[in-house]
Design an enzyme around this catalytic site. Structure first.
Site, PDB file in Angstrom:
ATOM      1  N   GLU A  95      -2.243   6.448   7.639  1.00 23.51           N
ATOM      2  CA  GLU A  95      -1.621   7.303   8.764  1.00 23.51           C
ATOM      3  C   GLU A  95      -2.374   7.195  10.000  1.00 23.51           C
ATOM      4  O   GLU A  95      -2.546   8.004  10.724  1.00 23.51           O
ATOM      5  CB  GLU A  95      -1.644   8.674   8.214  1.00 23.51           C
ATOM      6  CG  GLU A  95      -0.286   8.674   6.722  1.00 23.51           C
ATOM      7  CD  GLU A  95      -0.070   9.967   6.519  1.00 23.51           C
ATOM      8  OE1 GLU A  95       0.186  10.994   7.430  1.00 23.51           O
ATOM      9  OE2 GLU A  95       0.124  10.370   5.537  1.00 23.51           O
TER      10      GLU A  95
ATOM     11  N   TRP B  15       0.831  -1.312  -0.001  1.00 26.39           N
ATOM     12  CA  TRP B  15       0.082   0.083   0.325  1.00 26.39           C
ATOM     13  C   TRP B  15       0.861   1.168  -0.113  1.00 26.39           C
ATOM     14  O   TRP B  15       0.582   2.391   0.878  1.00 26.39           O
ATOM     15  CB  TRP B  15      -0.804   0.044   1.395  1.00 26.39           C
ATOM     16  CG  TRP B  15      -1.867  -1.119   1.349  1.00 26.39           C
ATOM     17  CD1 TRP B  15      -2.745  -1.358   0.375  1.00 26.39           C
ATOM     18  CD2 TRP B  15      -1.887  -1.867   2.489  1.00 26.39           C
ATOM     19  NE1 TRP B  15      -3.506  -2.602   0.757  1.00 26.39           N
ATOM     20  CE2 TRP B  15      -2.938  -2.971   2.174  1.00 26.39           C
ATOM     21  CE3 TRP B  15      -1.237  -2.001   3.562  1.00 26.39           C
ATOM     22  CZ2 TRP B  15      -3.182  -4.269   2.624  1.00 26.39           C
ATOM     23  CZ3 TRP B  15      -1.412  -3.404   4.375  1.00 26.39           C
ATOM     24  CH2 TRP B  15      -2.658  -4.120   3.821  1.00 26.39           C
TER      25      TRP B  15
END
Ligand code: FAD
Length: 388
Positions: free
Chosen positions: A365, A159
């Site tokens: 994140e 990713w």
């Protein structure tokens, strides 16, 4: 008409208002126009180049190494309101160089930063792995010493934004100084390093360049290490501490656009003999989205301002900003879709695009659940209780 009233809040200085005007002018002309290429790689490269040529990446890759988080947030807020991919191109120039700006030697800064600042090269931040996403301490990529002057990196990352088109990757690997998160180090790996390859490209709900990377004994000189051996987790967290609030800012931009579309459709769609706006439940949807937008903006710009004041860690405030703004943006995008009815879910309509665009921000994140843990632990500390 874009809402710029918030720029008069006490968080901002005149230079921030000037910056917002500059980004707004660029975005109005280029952001959507350059995002329409169905080849996402080509669009991202073109956007990065155009942002660099306009001098806008100077904020993401500052010459003096001092990241002004309010400028980053303003840019992401504005760019996301115009086009998700434009925000992505800007954000990755920052995230993929932030660790170098914060921890790199002068030699590394001179070697890698100018090309990204000018939009000639793309950057990537490679932390996640197939078995280590939220659980960074489980990271399995290893970096073994190769003589006294290099390490060899072996493992996979997945990713990874800009994977496949970046000129360099800031990669985190286990050097083993201590168990878990304390035994990691950070390295800058050029994309042409022998042994580095792209395993696969990944398609996601809102198209972005994304890939799984393989490191097969990639030789990296010790000079390419960021910080000291064993400081990789610190490097990653300090970088995310700057950029986390900016994810909230991107979400805020999406939410603003969703609100604009909601008001516009409610005002212009005729239903039951008058505008849809006259139905009080439409007004409730608008009031909820407007309140979500304002609350998100307050949290995002509070976190950014606090970081810019020199507060060493703003994890609690940045987590609140990211958590609230991303969840709020999803709610606002959903309301925009609902108000548009069938049009809202029609492929290619802006509401449908926003609905897909916002989703990943609640995962990357630090997923929303991870932000809640950070906030809860900080609260326990603030209330004088020790955290386990
Ligand atoms: C579009 C996109 C771009 C990305 N770009 C990058 C990049 O550039 N660089 C990079 O390194 N990574 C990147 N990532 C990876 C991203 O950071 C990870 O997907 C994220 O950290 C979550 O890890 P995971 O997917 O392994 O999910 P997992 O860690 O398996 O977590 C799955 C879910 O479990 C839940 N969860 C997690 N922790 C807890 C908890 N403590 N308590 C309760 N529930 C919990 C959350 O809902 C989470 O979504 C990107 C991801 C996406 C989708």
């Amino acid at each position: 008409m874009a809402d710029s009233d918030f720029l008069h809040w006490p968080f901002f200085e005149q230079r921030h208002r000037d910056w917002a005007a500059r980004v707004e002018a660029w975005a109005a002309e280029h952001a959507e126009a350059l995002s329409h290429d169905t080849d996402t790689d080509a669009a991202t490269i073109a956007l990065t180049r155009a942002l660099g040529e306009a001098g806008l990446l100077e904020a993401a890759v500052p010459r003096d190494g001092k990241l002004d988080v309010r400028m980053l947030c303003i840019a992401r807020d504005i760019l996301a309101r115009h086009a998700g991919l434009a925000d992505f191109a800007f954000a990755m120039a920052g995230l993929g160089t932030g660790s170098i700006s914060l921890f790199g030697s002068q030699e590394l800064k001179d070697r890698f930063l100018p090309a990204v600042r000018q939009g000639r090269s793309l950057a990537a931040f490679a932390l996640s792995e197939p078995e280590a996403g939220s659980d960074v301490a489980a990271l399995a990529t290893i970096a073994q010493p190769d003589g006294n002057d290099a390490y060899r990196l072996t493992g996979q990352k997945t990713w990874i934004s800009n994977g496949g088109i970046a000129g360099h990757y800031v990669a985190f690997a286990r050097t083993g100084e201590a168990p878990g998160a304390k035994g990691l180090s950070a390295f800058v790996v050029p994309a042409d390093a022998p042994g580095f390859s792209i395993v696969e490209r990944i398609e996601v709900t809102a198209p972005h360049p994304l890939a799984t990377l393989s490191f097969d004994g990639v030789r990296v000189p010790v000079e390419n290490m960021l910080g000291k051996p064993g400081e990789g987790f610190k490097v990653a967290m300090a970088t995310l501490d700057v950029f986390r609030a900016t994810v909230g800012a991107a979400a805020l931009g999406f939410a603003r656009r969703a609100l604009e579309l909601t008001v516009d459709r409610a005002s212009n769609r005729k239903l039951f003999g008058g505008p849809l706006f006259d139905q009080q439940m439409s007004q409730a949807a608008i009031a909820d989205s407007a309140t979500d937008v304002e609350a998100a903006a307050l949290l995002v710009y509070r976190a950014a301002w606090l970081k810019d004041q020199g507060t060493p860690r703003v994890s609690r405030e940045a987590s609140m900003a990211k958590l609230f703004a991303t969840e709020a943006a999803q709610r606002a995008a959903d309301r925009a879709v609902q108000i548009h009815g069938g049009l809202g879910v029609t492929r290619g309509h802006k509401t449908e695009e926003l609905y897909r665009e916002v989703r990943a921000l609640r995962v990357y994140e630090g997923a929303s659940e991870v932000q809640k843990i950070i906030i809860a632990r900080a609260e326990k500390d603030r209330h004088g209780q020790t955290t386990g």
